[in-house]
Motif scaffolding. Structure first.
Motif, PDB file in Angstrom:
ATOM      1  N   SER A 112       5.982  20.955  -6.754  1.00  0.00           N
ATOM      2  CA  SER A 112       5.068  21.022  -7.679  1.00  0.00           C
ATOM      3  C   SER A 112       4.216  19.691  -7.873  1.00  0.00           C
ATOM      4  O   SER A 112       5.051  18.862  -8.225  1.00  0.00           O
ATOM      5  CB  SER A 112       5.594  21.758  -9.229  1.00  0.00           C
ATOM      6  N   ASP A 113       3.017  19.644  -8.170  1.00  0.00           N
ATOM      7  CA  ASP A 113       2.225  18.075  -8.433  1.00  0.00           C
ATOM      8  C   ASP A 113       3.065  17.639  -9.790  1.00  0.00           C
ATOM      9  O   ASP A 113       2.958  18.215 -10.612  1.00  0.00           O
ATOM     10  CB  ASP A 113       0.902  18.260  -8.316  1.00  0.00           C
ATOM     11  N   ILE A 114       3.289  16.306  -9.599  1.00  0.00           N
ATOM     12  CA  ILE A 114       3.420  15.587 -10.863  1.00  0.00           C
ATOM     13  C   ILE A 114       2.035  15.132 -11.486  1.00  0.00           C
ATOM     14  O   ILE A 114       1.631  14.013 -10.898  1.00  0.00           O
ATOM     15  CB  ILE A 114       4.610  14.577 -10.575  1.00  0.00           C
ATOM     16  N   LEU A 115       1.718  15.700 -12.490  1.00  0.00           N
ATOM     17  CA  LEU A 115       0.517  15.104 -13.061  1.00  0.00           C
ATOM     18  C   LEU A 115       0.647  14.047 -14.013  1.00  0.00           C
ATOM     19  O   LEU A 115      -0.835  13.508 -14.250  1.00  0.00           O
ATOM     20  CB  LEU A 115      -0.465  16.417 -13.671  1.00  0.00           C
ATOM     21  N   SER A 148      12.552   1.041 -22.287  1.00  0.00           N
ATOM     22  CA  SER A 148      13.850   0.173 -21.656  1.00  0.00           C
ATOM     23  C   SER A 148      13.585   0.107 -20.245  1.00  0.00           C
ATOM     24  O   SER A 148      13.935  -0.665 -19.549  1.00  0.00           O
ATOM     25  CB  SER A 148      15.002   0.803 -22.117  1.00  0.00           C
ATOM     26  N   GLY A 149      12.657   1.141 -19.735  1.00  0.00           N
ATOM     27  CA  GLY A 149      12.488   1.246 -18.489  1.00  0.00           C
ATOM     28  C   GLY A 149      13.614   1.753 -17.493  1.00  0.00           C
ATOM     29  O   GLY A 149      13.508   1.703 -16.211  1.00  0.00           O
ATOM     30  N   LYS A 150      14.576   2.485 -18.218  1.00  0.00           N
ATOM     31  CA  LYS A 150      15.735   2.977 -17.302  1.00  0.00           C
ATOM     32  C   LYS A 150      15.167   4.620 -17.051  1.00  0.00           C
ATOM     33  O   LYS A 150      16.232   4.936 -16.355  1.00  0.00           O
ATOM     34  CB  LYS A 150      16.920   2.777 -18.317  1.00  0.00           C
ATOM     35  N   VAL A 151      14.239   5.070 -17.698  1.00  0.00           N
ATOM     36  CA  VAL A 151      13.989   6.549 -17.427  1.00  0.00           C
ATOM     37  C   VAL A 151      12.602   6.581 -17.354  1.00  0.00           C
ATOM     38  O   VAL A 151      11.938   6.216 -17.858  1.00  0.00           O
ATOM     39  CB  VAL A 151      14.470   7.048 -18.666  1.00  0.00           C
ATOM     40  N   VAL A 152      12.142   7.599 -16.310  1.00  0.00           N
ATOM     41  CA  VAL A 152      10.825   7.911 -15.984  1.00  0.00           C
ATOM     42  C   VAL A 152      10.852   9.484 -16.191  1.00  0.00           C
ATOM     43  O   VAL A 152      11.356  10.117 -15.823  1.00  0.00           O
ATOM     44  CB  VAL A 152      10.438   7.504 -14.521  1.00  0.00           C
ATOM     45  N   LEU A 153       9.580   9.590 -17.322  1.00  0.00           N
ATOM     46  CA  LEU A 153       9.451  11.128 -17.545  1.00  0.00           C
ATOM     47  C   LEU A 153       8.525  11.629 -16.614  1.00  0.00           C
ATOM     48  O   LEU A 153       7.388  11.091 -16.479  1.00  0.00           O
ATOM     49  CB  LEU A 153       9.043  11.028 -19.079  1.00  0.00           C
ATOM     50  N   CYS A 154       8.678  12.689 -15.946  1.00  0.00           N
ATOM     51  CA  CYS A 154       7.754  13.326 -14.660  1.00  0.00           C
ATOM     52  C   CYS A 154       7.431  14.618 -15.519  1.00  0.00           C
ATOM     53  O   CYS A 154       8.053  15.446 -15.691  1.00  0.00           O
ATOM     54  CB  CYS A 154       8.605  13.474 -13.508  1.00  0.00           C
ATOM     55  N   GLY A 155       5.913  14.807 -15.678  1.00  0.00           N
ATOM     56  CA  GLY A 155       5.497  16.050 -15.988  1.00  0.00           C
ATOM     57  C   GLY A 155       4.979  16.665 -14.923  1.00  0.00           C
ATOM     58  O   GLY A 155       3.874  16.032 -14.226  1.00  0.00           O
ATOM     59  N   LEU A 156       5.264  18.035 -14.515  1.00  0.00           N
ATOM     60  CA  LEU A 156       4.999  18.662 -13.362  1.00  0.00           C
ATOM     61  C   LEU A 156       3.633  19.753 -13.597  1.00  0.00           C
ATOM     62  O   LEU A 156       3.375  20.353 -14.939  1.00  0.00           O
ATOM     63  CB  LEU A 156       6.159  19.573 -12.696  1.00  0.00           C
ATOM     64  N   ARG A 157       2.902  20.204 -12.414  1.00  0.00           N
ATOM     65  CA  ARG A 157       2.023  21.094 -12.835  1.00  0.00           C
ATOM     66  C   ARG A 157       2.849  22.715 -13.128  1.00  0.00           C
ATOM     67  O   ARG A 157       2.006  23.188 -13.929  1.00  0.00           O
ATOM     68  CB  ARG A 157       1.253  21.304 -11.481  1.00  0.00           C
ATOM     69  N   ASN A 158       3.889  23.002 -12.863  1.00  0.00           N
ATOM     70  CA  ASN A 158       4.317  24.115 -13.346  1.00  0.00           C
ATOM     71  C   ASN A 158       5.073  24.418 -14.662  1.00  0.00           C
ATOM     72  O   ASN A 158       5.602  25.146 -14.978  1.00  0.00           O
ATOM     73  CB  ASN A 158       5.700  24.428 -12.304  1.00  0.00           C
ATOM     74  N   GLY A 159       4.755  23.215 -15.540  1.00  0.00           N
ATOM     75  CA  GLY A 159       5.032  23.017 -16.797  1.00  0.00           C
ATOM     76  C   GLY A 159       6.357  22.304 -17.111  1.00  0.00           C
ATOM     77  O   GLY A 159       6.804  22.169 -18.251  1.00  0.00           O
ATOM     78  N   SER A 160       7.205  21.852 -16.222  1.00  0.00           N
ATOM     79  CA  SER A 160       8.375  21.171 -16.379  1.00  0.00           C
ATOM     80  C   SER A 160       8.291  19.959 -16.649  1.00  0.00           C
ATOM     81  O   SER A 160       7.387  19.194 -16.490  1.00  0.00           O
ATOM     82  CB  SER A 160       9.523  21.379 -15.344  1.00  0.00           C
ATOM     83  N   LEU A 171       1.926  12.368 -21.044  1.00  0.00           N
ATOM     84  CA  LEU A 171       3.255  12.040 -21.639  1.00  0.00           C
ATOM     85  C   LEU A 171       2.763  10.742 -22.469  1.00  0.00           C
ATOM     86  O   LEU A 171       2.283   9.710 -21.668  1.00  0.00           O
ATOM     87  CB  LEU A 171       4.098  12.070 -20.458  1.00  0.00           C
ATOM     88  N   VAL A 172       3.584  10.724 -23.475  1.00  0.00           N
ATOM     89  CA  VAL A 172       3.558   9.123 -24.177  1.00  0.00           C
ATOM     90  C   VAL A 172       5.082   9.049 -24.704  1.00  0.00           C
ATOM     91  O   VAL A 172       5.553   9.997 -25.641  1.00  0.00           O
ATOM     92  CB  VAL A 172       2.664   9.215 -25.432  1.00  0.00           C
ATOM     93  N   SER A 173       5.728   7.938 -24.558  1.00  0.00           N
ATOM     94  CA  SER A 173       7.041   7.612 -25.046  1.00  0.00           C
ATOM     95  C   SER A 173       6.821   6.605 -26.185  1.00  0.00           C
ATOM     96  O   SER A 173       5.989   5.802 -26.089  1.00  0.00           O
ATOM     97  CB  SER A 173       7.815   6.830 -23.994  1.00  0.00           C
ATOM     98  N   LEU A 174       7.599   6.793 -27.199  1.00  0.00           N
ATOM     99  CA  LEU A 174       7.477   6.059 -28.551  1.00  0.00           C
ATOM    100  C   LEU A 174       8.413   4.808 -28.322  1.00  0.00           C
ATOM    101  O   LEU A 174       9.475   4.959 -28.128  1.00  0.00           O
ATOM    102  CB  LEU A 174       7.814   6.757 -29.661  1.00  0.00           C
TER     103      LEU A 174
END
Length: 497
Positions: free
Chosen positions: A289-292, A299-311, A371-374
């Motif tokens: 599923s595409d990562i849109l 901190s740069g330790k985690v990347v949040l990935c938002g997918l086309r299928n809603g995950s 996606l926006v990280s605080l």
């Protein structure tokens, strides 16, 4: 005789004595005789009840500057209430002759510009369009002295009823050489790194940006670095731009770590990580599923990935496995592989093993488009989906889903960004109904909602204030806050009073 009234005190007949009037203690019952907070004023177009500034000042003097209460009985500080009041009555300007120049990306940078009168510090607005072009606009007078410069004049796009007529907003300038064309549409433009001021350089600022192109059948998708750290001479040609990565896929989005050492991109094959110093690349996750949308936490330790299928899949960039990815990534340092995940509204339940393996995956109701990280607390992040749902999440409470919702957003099929103000008090977005909305991040209250023309806003930038720099910037000197918005119709600027 009735007791004498004393300013700042109230009389308790049972105890036969006076007590000072103070703000309510959180969790304690209100004292008998304590007057209620000042009445609120209704706002046309949204559900929030807003106190005027004199009432806020009076409330601060009477009840203290700590705790105040809104119409939903949610505690907020005096400073937050001022933010809400300033955001509820904004002024919006549209710049003429800017059609289709900022319909994909907006970012604000600082640079030293070589002008006919010498080097001048300038604040620059960088805009990216669907036709693959990037243009620089000078916010001030530093770029107004070139022979082939173009001046773009503002005109009011929205004046609220009963609001005094605002003073004129400054023009913006763009020389003919402040323009570059890429071979495919611009996906995003992001500030690269954050320079923290120190004692020896009190005016250090961000001067580089990460640029991603979508890719097409005739050209590869690419990541570029736009470098404005050296003096920019717009009289002889465009600025320094160099490619750091390319691939034969569609690159929907990109982001960079806060220290500027790594970049991540989202494609139709998965998410990749680029070391900007060595140019090495690896897969963060693979997905059918595409990562849109994609975002580093602070901190740069985690990347949040938002997918086309809603995950929404949080991926730890430090986690490595021995599986060898196949595809376009050039490095063998692969992270865990994430297959296409069904959304919760898809019908079938996952088996127990799948639940255990992907227990940290969040599901939204449709494709995740922003996606926006605080930065104030990296456990919290905001996400929006294409059906108009906007939620606040806590990484520590992923199984519970969203902990706050922001209602009223209208969307169905476009990728619309979220913008958060520097104090992380306000959230802004534009829907397909061409309406700009502003919410309180803390309470979810809709503070402002108003239609702005006939084209939805597809890019936004809420930059930090320029107060404290060595020279005042015209866009900040008379305004409490300001944000840039872009659409097919043109470039807009929204500001408070």
């Amino acid at each position: 005789m009735p007791p004498k009234e004393l300013p700042g005190f109230y009389y308790d007949p049972e105890k036969n004595r006076y007590f000072p009037i103070r703000g309510p203690i959180p969790g304690a019952a209100a004292r008998r005789g304590t007057p209620a907070p000042p009445p609120a004023v209704d706002t046309t177009g949204c559900s929030r009840k807003r106190a005027r500034r004199p009432e806020l000042l009076n409330a601060r003097e009477m009840y203290g500057g700590g705790v105040m209460f809104s119409n939903k009985a949610a505690r907020s500080t005096f400073k937050q209430q001022c933010h809400y009041a300033q955001a509820s009555q904004p002024m919006v300007w549209k710049y003429q002759a800017t059609t289709s120049v900022a319909d994909k990306a907006l970012e604000q940078l600082d640079a030293m510009v070589q002008t006919p009168q010498g080097l001048k510090e300038s604040r620059l607005l960088v805009s990216g369009s669907m036709n693959g072009s990037i243009r620089l606009y000078g916010l001030g007078t530093a770029l107004s002295n070139f022979e082939n410069e173009a001046e773009f004049l503002p005109q009011p796009a929205c004046t609220l009823v009963g609001k005094h007529k605002p003073g004129p907003l400054p023009s913006i300038w763009s020389p003919g050489t402040g323009f570059i064309a890429f071979s495919s549409s611009i996906s995003c433009i992001k500030k690269l790194g954050r320079h923290v001021p120190d004692a020896s350089n009190t005016n250090s600022s961000v001067q580089r940006a990460l640029v991603a192109t979508l890719g097409s059948g005739e050209s590869r998708a690419s990541l570029y670095i736009m470098d404005l750290s050296e003096a920019v001479d717009l009289a002889i040609g465009p600025w320094t731009t160099y490619r750091v990565h390319s691939l034969d896929r569609t690159m929907w989005t990109a982001d960079c770590s806060s220290d500027g050492t790594h970049a991540a991109f989202g494609s139709d094959l998965g998410a990749g990580l680029i070391d900007l110093e060595t140019r090495g690349s690896s897969w963060l996750c693979r997905s059918k599923s595409d990562i849109l949308s994609l975002k580093f936490v602070h901190s740069g330790k985690v990347v949040l990935c938002g997918l086309r299928n809603g995950s929404i899949a949080p991926v730890d960039v430090r986690q490595k496995q021995h599986n060898q990815p196949t595809g376009v990534a050039s490095s063998s340092n692969a992270r865990r592989t994430v297959p296409m995940l069904p959304t919760r509204h898809g019908g079938k339940q996952r088996n127990q093993a799948s639940k255990d393996k992907f227990s940290r995956v969040i599901s939204m109701s449709s494709a995740v488009c922003s996606l926006v990280s605080l930065s104030s607390d990296e456990n919290y992040f905001l996400g929006s989906s294409m059906d108009g749902s906007i939620k606040l999440f806590d990484l520590r409470l992923i199984q519970k889903g969203g902990i706050q919702s922001y209602e009223g957003h209208v969307n169905s099929h476009t990728l619309l960004p979220l913008a958060v103000d520097p104090s992380e008090t306000l959230l802004m977005s534009g829907g397909e109904d061409c309406t700009v909305r502003i919410w309180s991040i803390k309470t979810g209250e809709l503070i402002f909602a108003r239609s702005m023309g006939d084209s939805p806003f597809t890019s936004s930038c809420w930059p930090e204030s320029s107060h404290g720099l060595c020279s005042p910037w015209l866009f900040d000197v008379n305004h409490s806050w300001g944000a840039w918005l872009g659409s097919r119709a043109g470039l807009f600027y929204m500001h408070g009073t």
